[in-house]
Write an enzyme that holds these catalytic residues in place. Structure first.
Site, PDB file in Angstrom:
ATOM      1  N   SER A  67     -25.440  82.129  54.342  1.00  0.00           N
ATOM      2  CA  SER A  67     -26.577  82.506  53.495  1.00  0.00           C
ATOM      3  C   SER A  67     -27.832  81.689  53.755  1.00  0.00           C
ATOM      4  O   SER A  67     -28.920  82.087  53.329  1.00  0.00           O
ATOM      5  CB  SER A  67     -26.194  82.389  52.015  1.00  0.00           C
ATOM      6  OG  SER A  67     -25.996  81.032  51.660  1.00  0.00           O
ATOM      7  N   LYS A 137     -28.965  76.611  48.275  1.00  0.00           N
ATOM      8  CA  LYS A 137     -30.053  77.588  48.452  1.00  0.00           C
ATOM      9  C   LYS A 137     -31.384  76.839  48.511  1.00  0.00           C
ATOM     10  O   LYS A 137     -31.445  75.633  48.314  1.00  0.00           O
ATOM     11  CB  LYS A 137     -30.113  78.583  47.281  1.00  0.00           C
ATOM     12  CG  LYS A 137     -28.818  79.318  46.976  1.00  0.00           C
ATOM     13  CD  LYS A 137     -28.467  80.356  48.013  1.00  0.00           C
ATOM     14  CE  LYS A 137     -27.173  81.087  47.634  1.00  0.00           C
ATOM     15  NZ  LYS A 137     -26.702  81.968  48.731  1.00  0.00           N
TER      16      LYS A 137
END
Length: 254
Positions: A67, A137
């Site tokens: 990701s 993230k």
């Protein structure tokens, strides 16, 4: 004949060379503890220091997914700064952060299997953490910011378009999941992965009744500051220049 006092004073001359006798050397060596007795104490000290470093300073994390490509690859080991939050520092726009799963964001993801030894070494910081409840993230917006991304458009924070060179090649800023505008509550952050098409980030949890896509600052473990392993991938993780553009923090112009 020399004066006895002079001879005695000469024996106390600080510049005189002192020769260690065999008896003195033997006595000194006999006063040392054998290595086999000191080794357990050294091991305990090393483990305690490793635990303290992991708890208060830095912790290693293993990247489990794609990701954050290409910034981070699956299997990379990153070092996370856990010290600055102790002094009241909060996540800032552009930082790559590790945080605890706020509300089953990882539901359905495979759980890494580890043996007892690996769990122990991970707990004290001698192995990267593979806690299935942690995510990594990039912070896009912080409390008070308004963030949005329309179809075919860029991500905008407080009305400022982001130039995102860190996006995975071939990805658009948000065409797979446009959103907004949304205002980030105080004490929360809005996060997105660099590989937008492979990142189940804040965009995909707007309907979550608990988080509404926002991550509580209190759930942030720390900021990832460097890719430490493998050595061929060594790199720092600075904040991209786009997050420092003039006016991005001016929420009156959003």
């Amino acid at each position: 004949m020399g004066d006895p006092a002079d001879a005695q004073a000469g024996s106390r001359d600080p510049g005189a060379t002192r020769t260690l006798t065999a008896g003195e050397g033997t006595e000194s060596r006999s006063g040392q503890r054998p290595l086999w007795k000191e080794l357990p104490l050294l091991v305990v000290i090393a483990l305690v220091l490793a635990f303290l470093v992991k708890t208060f300073l830095f912790q290693a994390f293993s990247i489990p997914s794609v990701s954050m490509q290409n910034t981070l690859q699956r299997g990379d080991r990153v070092l996370v700064d856990k010290l600055t939050p102790w002094f009241g520092s909060e996540p800032e726009r552009g930082e790559v952060v590790v945080f605890h799963d706020p509300s089953n964001w990882l539901e359905g993801e495979p759980t890494p299997e580890r043996n007892v030894v690996q769990n122990f070494l991970g707990a004290i910081g001698l192995m990267p953490s593979a806690d299935e409840k942690d995510l990594i993230k990039r912070v896009i917006a912080v409390g008070g910011d308004t963030v949005e991304c329309r179809l075919n458009g860029p991500v905008e924070v407080n009305g400022k378009a982001l130039d995102e060179p860190y996006l995975f090649p071939g990805n658009t800023p948000c065409d797979d999941k446009p959103f907004g505008p949304v205002t980030v509550p105080e004490g929360k952050i809005w996060v997105m992965g660099d590989h937008r098409k492979k990142s189940s980030d804040s965009r995909y949890h707007l309907d979550d009744p608990k988080t509404h896509g926002f991550v509580p600052v209190e759930d942030v473990v720390g900021r990832a500051v460097v890719v430490a392993w493998p050595v061929t991938r060594w790199a720092t993780l600075p904040v991209p220049d786009t997050f420092g553009q003039p006016g991005i923090g001016d929420r009156s112009k959003r």
